[in-house]
Design a protein around this motif. Structure first.
Motif, PDB file in Angstrom:
ATOM      1  N   GLY A 165      -7.865 -26.560 -21.863  1.00 35.74           N
ATOM      2  CA  GLY A 165      -6.736 -27.673 -21.560  1.00 35.74           C
ATOM      3  C   GLY A 165      -6.187 -27.562 -20.313  1.00 35.74           C
ATOM      4  N   VAL A 166      -6.033 -26.503 -19.771  1.00 35.66           N
ATOM      5  CA  VAL A 166      -5.284 -26.010 -18.428  1.00 35.66           C
ATOM      6  C   VAL A 166      -6.159 -26.718 -17.322  1.00 35.66           C
ATOM      7  CG1 VAL A 166      -4.593 -24.263 -16.542  1.00 35.66           C
ATOM      8  CG2 VAL A 166      -3.881 -23.909 -18.919  1.00 35.66           C
ATOM      9  N   ALA A 167      -7.409 -26.376 -17.562  1.00 38.42           N
ATOM     10  CA  ALA A 167      -8.176 -27.247 -16.202  1.00 38.42           C
ATOM     11  C   ALA A 167      -8.088 -28.742 -16.607  1.00 38.42           C
ATOM     12  CB  ALA A 167      -9.792 -26.704 -16.656  1.00 38.42           C
ATOM     13  N   PHE A 168      -7.889 -29.419 -17.823  1.00 41.59           N
ATOM     14  CA  PHE A 168      -7.828 -30.703 -17.963  1.00 41.59           C
ATOM     15  C   PHE A 168      -6.542 -31.085 -17.061  1.00 41.59           C
ATOM     16  CE2 PHE A 168      -5.511 -33.950 -20.183  1.00 41.59           C
ATOM     17  CZ  PHE A 168      -6.094 -35.064 -20.186  1.00 41.59           C
ATOM     18  N   PHE A 169      -5.336 -30.424 -17.305  1.00 43.62           N
ATOM     19  CA  PHE A 169      -4.141 -30.811 -16.901  1.00 43.62           C
ATOM     20  C   PHE A 169      -3.969 -30.698 -15.238  1.00 43.62           C
ATOM     21  CE2 PHE A 169      -2.270 -30.171 -21.037  1.00 43.62           C
ATOM     22  CZ  PHE A 169      -1.616 -31.211 -21.179  1.00 43.62           C
ATOM     23  N   ALA A 170      -5.015 -29.711 -14.897  1.00 43.83           N
ATOM     24  CA  ALA A 170      -4.965 -29.423 -13.300  1.00 43.83           C
ATOM     25  C   ALA A 170      -5.941 -30.462 -12.501  1.00 43.83           C
ATOM     26  CB  ALA A 170      -5.809 -28.022 -12.962  1.00 43.83           C
ATOM     27  N   ALA A 171      -6.865 -31.187 -13.374  1.00 41.89           N
ATOM     28  CA  ALA A 171      -7.776 -32.060 -12.793  1.00 41.89           C
ATOM     29  C   ALA A 171      -7.028 -33.394 -12.885  1.00 41.89           C
ATOM     30  CB  ALA A 171      -9.045 -32.017 -13.457  1.00 41.89           C
ATOM     31  N   GLN A 172      -5.904 -33.760 -13.622  1.00 36.36           N
ATOM     32  CA  GLN A 172      -5.313 -34.733 -13.518  1.00 36.36           C
ATOM     33  C   GLN A 172      -4.840 -35.402 -12.354  1.00 36.36           C
ATOM     34  OE1 GLN A 172      -5.440 -37.042 -16.388  1.00 36.36           O
ATOM     35  NE2 GLN A 172      -6.967 -35.665 -16.868  1.00 36.36           N
TER      36      GLN A 172
END
Length: 188
Positions: A165-172
């Motif tokens: 999830g952290v990677a998802f937020f960082a990639a947005q």
């Protein structure tokens, strides 16, 4: 230093999460140091098991309230700061591994041979392997620790989901619905 001291633009919830993170880092350091200079030496079993229960609840509550719920709060008015979320997740991972190492030291792990006496590093190793759900098989939980090991495996899997999830937020990409307003209220 901005991490240690609340900013005037931060929300009360953000500042409370920040203070809980600082306290959790302190708890993790104390538990790590305790492993090599044991205060929990088996002489006061009721007190030690009560303290371990409190630490396990603290660790679980920190993960649930500070780390796992933040992405669910995402809205037009709030977008989690990926760096802050990653920091909180790493603190939670470290704290969980250290707390459960203490649990296994108290409730017991069984080594590869009957002559094996587990050291502080063995308890930490077993906790990390259990957390990651890897399970090499050289150590196993004693009967009294089996429930803790199962619970830690579930918590470890939830942490893995959090890291994704952290990677998802960082990639947005940059949020356009904030209309250029990137103050601390929207990013924490």
């Amino acid at each position: 230093m901005n991490f240690l001291f609340p900013r005037k633009t931060s929300t009360i919830g953000s500042n409370l999460r920040k203070m809980w993170t600082i306290a959790s880092v302190a708890v993790s350091i104390v538990i790590f140091l305790e492993a090599f200079n044991p205060v929990f030496d088996g002489t006061r079993p009721f007190l030690e098991k009560t303290a371990i229960s409190v630490l396990t609840l603290w660790s679980t509550a920190y993960f649930v309230l500070v780390v796992a719920t933040v992405p669910f709060l995402t809205s037009h008015d709030f977008w989690p700061n990926p760096t802050r979320l990653a920091t909180d997740a790493l603190v939670s991972i470290t704290q969980t591994i250290f707390v459960f190492a203490l649990v296994y030291r108290t409730y017991g792990i069984v080594g590869p041979t009957s002559e094996t006496t587990a050291s502080a590093w063995d308890h930490l190793y077993f906790s990390a392997v259990t957390f990651s759900t890897l399970g090499y098989g050289d150590f196993r939980p004693d009967i009294a620790a089996r429930g803790f090991a199962a619970f830690q495996s579930i918590v470890g899997n939830l942490h893995l989901g959090m890291i994704v999830g952290v990677a998802f937020f960082a990639a947005q990409p940059e949020r356009s619905d904030n209309h250029g307003n990137n103050n601390a209220t929207n990013n924490e």
